[in-house]
Motif scaffolding. Structure first.
Motif, PDB file in Angstrom:
ATOM      1  N   THR A  86     -90.474  53.486  78.703  1.00 37.29           N
ATOM      2  CA  THR A  86     -89.921  52.206  79.115  1.00 37.29           C
ATOM      3  C   THR A  86     -89.832  51.273  77.907  1.00 37.29           C
ATOM      4  N   LYS A  87     -89.004  50.267  78.030  1.00 35.01           N
ATOM      5  CA  LYS A  87     -88.823  49.303  76.947  1.00 35.01           C
ATOM      6  C   LYS A  87     -90.158  48.622  76.647  1.00 35.01           C
ATOM      7  N   ASN A  88     -90.509  48.578  75.395  1.00 38.67           N
ATOM      8  CA  ASN A  88     -91.777  48.005  74.926  1.00 38.67           C
ATOM      9  C   ASN A  88     -92.990  48.650  75.596  1.00 38.67           C
ATOM     10  N   LYS A  89     -92.777  49.835  76.154  1.00 37.05           N
ATOM     11  CA  LYS A  89     -93.820  50.614  76.831  1.00 37.05           C
ATOM     12  C   LYS A  89     -94.539  49.805  77.916  1.00 37.05           C
ATOM     13  N   GLN A  90     -93.755  48.962  78.598  1.00 40.49           N
ATOM     14  CA  GLN A  90     -94.307  48.176  79.706  1.00 40.49           C
ATOM     15  C   GLN A  90     -94.577  49.094  80.897  1.00 40.49           C
ATOM     16  N   CYS A  91     -95.643  48.836  81.610  1.00 35.81           N
ATOM     17  CA  CYS A  91     -96.024  49.641  82.775  1.00 35.81           C
ATOM     18  C   CYS A  91     -95.295  49.124  84.018  1.00 35.81           C
ATOM     19  N   ILE A  92     -94.001  49.393  84.078  1.00 32.61           N
ATOM     20  CA  ILE A  92     -93.197  48.901  85.198  1.00 32.61           C
ATOM     21  C   ILE A  92     -93.274  49.798  86.430  1.00 32.61           C
ATOM     22  N   PHE A  93     -93.795  51.032  86.265  1.00 35.07           N
ATOM     23  CA  PHE A  93     -93.834  51.970  87.380  1.00 35.07           C
ATOM     24  C   PHE A  93     -95.200  52.036  88.064  1.00 35.07           C
ATOM     25  N   GLY A  94     -96.102  51.118  87.787  1.00 38.98           N
ATOM     26  CA  GLY A  94     -97.385  51.093  88.486  1.00 38.98           C
ATOM     27  C   GLY A  94     -98.556  51.317  87.563  1.00 38.98           C
ATOM     28  N   ASP A  95     -99.548  52.034  88.064  1.00 38.45           N
ATOM     29  CA  ASP A  95    -100.801  52.223  87.341  1.00 38.45           C
ATOM     30  C   ASP A  95    -101.407  53.561  87.738  1.00 38.45           C
ATOM     31  N   ILE A  96    -102.496  53.915  87.071  1.00 41.51           N
ATOM     32  CA  ILE A  96    -103.252  55.118  87.409  1.00 41.51           C
ATOM     33  C   ILE A  96    -104.701  54.707  87.580  1.00 41.51           C
ATOM     34  N   LYS A  97    -105.261  55.048  88.727  1.00 38.23           N
ATOM     35  CA  LYS A  97    -106.665  54.755  89.021  1.00 38.23           C
ATOM     36  C   LYS A  97    -107.369  56.063  89.330  1.00 38.23           C
ATOM     37  N   GLN A  98    -108.415  56.349  88.581  1.00 38.31           N
ATOM     38  CA  GLN A  98    -109.224  57.549  88.774  1.00 38.31           C
ATOM     39  C   GLN A  98    -108.373  58.814  88.799  1.00 38.31           C
ATOM     40  N   GLY A  99    -107.398  58.895  87.882  1.00 38.13           N
ATOM     41  CA  GLY A  99    -106.566  60.085  87.761  1.00 38.13           C
ATOM     42  C   GLY A  99    -105.461  60.208  88.789  1.00 38.13           C
ATOM     43  N   GLU A 100    -105.346  59.234  89.680  1.00 36.21           N
ATOM     44  CA  GLU A 100    -104.303  59.243  90.712  1.00 36.21           C
ATOM     45  C   GLU A 100    -103.231  58.225  90.361  1.00 36.21           C
ATOM     46  N   ILE A 101    -101.971  58.644  90.479  1.00 33.41           N
ATOM     47  CA  ILE A 101    -100.864  57.751  90.170  1.00 33.41           C
ATOM     48  C   ILE A 101    -100.675  56.774  91.323  1.00 33.41           C
ATOM     49  N   GLN A 102    -100.679  55.492  91.002  1.00 30.97           N
ATOM     50  CA  GLN A 102    -100.446  54.418  91.972  1.00 30.97           C
ATOM     51  C   GLN A 102     -99.127  53.769  91.599  1.00 30.97           C
ATOM     52  N   LEU A 103     -98.071  54.186  92.235  1.00 27.57           N
ATOM     53  CA  LEU A 103     -96.734  53.774  91.828  1.00 27.57           C
ATOM     54  C   LEU A 103     -96.150  52.711  92.729  1.00 27.57           C
ATOM     55  N   ASN A 104     -95.105  52.048  92.246  1.00 24.31           N
ATOM     56  CA  ASN A 104     -94.480  50.968  92.991  1.00 24.31           C
ATOM     57  C   ASN A 104     -93.072  51.337  93.450  1.00 24.31           C
ATOM     58  N   LEU A 105     -92.353  50.365  93.972  1.00 26.90           N
ATOM     59  CA  LEU A 105     -91.003  50.581  94.483  1.00 26.90           C
ATOM     60  C   LEU A 105     -90.026  51.052  93.406  1.00 26.90           C
ATOM     61  N   LEU A 106     -90.166  50.565  92.191  1.00 29.85           N
ATOM     62  CA  LEU A 106     -89.232  50.947  91.131  1.00 29.85           C
ATOM     63  C   LEU A 106     -89.279  52.431  90.815  1.00 29.85           C
ATOM     64  N   VAL A 107     -90.426  53.058  91.048  1.00 25.53           N
ATOM     65  CA  VAL A 107     -90.534  54.482  90.766  1.00 25.53           C
ATOM     66  C   VAL A 107     -89.628  55.296  91.691  1.00 25.53           C
ATOM     67  N   THR A 108     -89.351  54.776  92.886  1.00 21.67           N
ATOM     68  CA  THR A 108     -88.460  55.477  93.810  1.00 21.67           C
ATOM     69  C   THR A 108     -87.094  55.653  93.170  1.00 21.67           C
ATOM     70  N   ILE A 109     -86.647  54.636  92.482  1.00 21.18           N
ATOM     71  CA  ILE A 109     -85.360  54.706  91.796  1.00 21.18           C
ATOM     72  C   ILE A 109     -85.417  55.762  90.691  1.00 21.18           C
ATOM     73  N   ALA A 110     -86.453  55.715  89.882  1.00 19.01           N
ATOM     74  CA  ALA A 110     -86.590  56.675  88.781  1.00 19.01           C
ATOM     75  C   ALA A 110     -86.719  58.101  89.315  1.00 19.01           C
ATOM     76  N   ARG A 111     -87.513  58.300  90.364  1.00 18.38           N
ATOM     77  CA  ARG A 111     -87.707  59.625  90.950  1.00 18.38           C
ATOM     78  C   ARG A 111     -86.419  60.147  91.570  1.00 18.38           C
ATOM     79  N   ASP A 112     -85.780  59.325  92.399  1.00 15.74           N
ATOM     80  CA  ASP A 112     -84.559  59.772  93.076  1.00 15.74           C
ATOM     81  C   ASP A 112     -83.453  60.080  92.077  1.00 15.74           C
ATOM     82  N   SER A 113     -83.328  59.250  91.061  1.00 16.72           N
ATOM     83  CA  SER A 113     -82.297  59.490  90.044  1.00 16.72           C
ATOM     84  C   SER A 113     -82.578  60.773  89.272  1.00 16.72           C
ATOM     85  N   TRP A 114     -83.858  61.041  88.989  1.00 14.30           N
ATOM     86  CA  TRP A 114     -84.222  62.290  88.302  1.00 14.30           C
ATOM     87  C   TRP A 114     -83.850  63.485  89.179  1.00 14.30           C
TER      88      TRP A 114
END
Length: 188
Positions: free
Chosen positions: A32-60
């Protein structure tokens, strides 16, 4: 400032004489631009993602619909980057073209990634009601071309274990906690 070729130049990080339309497995990393964490976070090895990740996932996952010669392998969306393996599984039928700076070769890995980044950027800007298109991605992308099964398996394991290793990642920044958990393993 007007264009000055002495100071305004881009150096490609692609292999100079490699044909990125060749069949094979390509390990891709897009940040991501400036390596900003726009797709969420990771807690205890689990990905905690937000709404924007749906766009990235679906497009992939739509890449093979737009580029039928591409198949997806394992991929993961991290808070500030994406790792994935793309396969070119059939030879691209095209006229022979000479490679020149700024000119995309249809169906090549750089063309696929540029199309993906553009689609994600456009959709995210629409959702965020941006009137001026604001870039989501860092310029360029990183790739590794796999030449043997051992290298491919090591990369698959790296991708799968990337969330678990996030606490040790120097790119890890404090971010907001989100509720969705997502990991992708797309066999073909």
């Amino acid at each position: 400032m007007p264009y000055n070729p002495d100071i305004h130049h881009r150096r490609s990080i692609r292999l100079k004489h490699y044909n990125y339309t060749q069949q094979g497995a390509y390990f891709i990393t897009i940040c991501t631009k400036n390596k900003q964490c726009i797709f969420g976070d990771i807690k205890q090895g689990e990905i905690q993602l937000n709404l924007l990740v749906t766009i990235a996932r679906d497009s992939w996952q739509e890449i093979p619909q737009h580029f039928p010669h591409i198949k997806l392998d394992v991929f993961v969306i991290m808070p500030n980057h994406i790792h994935g393996i793309l396969w070119i599984v059939e030879k691209i039928k095209r006229k022979e073209q000479s490679r020149s700076f700024g000119k995309m070769i249809p169906g090549s890995i750089p063309c696929v990634i540029r199309s993906y980044k553009s689609a994600v950027t456009k959709k995210i800007n629409q959702i965020c009601n941006q009137t001026n298109i604001s870039s989501v991605w860092q310029r360029n992308f990183y790739e590794h071309i796999h030449r043997n099964q051992e290298s491919l398996e090591a990369t698959r394991n790296y991708i799968i274990n990337n969330p678990v290793n996030w606490d040790n990642d120097p790119e890890n920044m404090d971010t907001i906690y989100y509720d969705d958990t997502l990991f992708f393993n797309v066999p073909f």
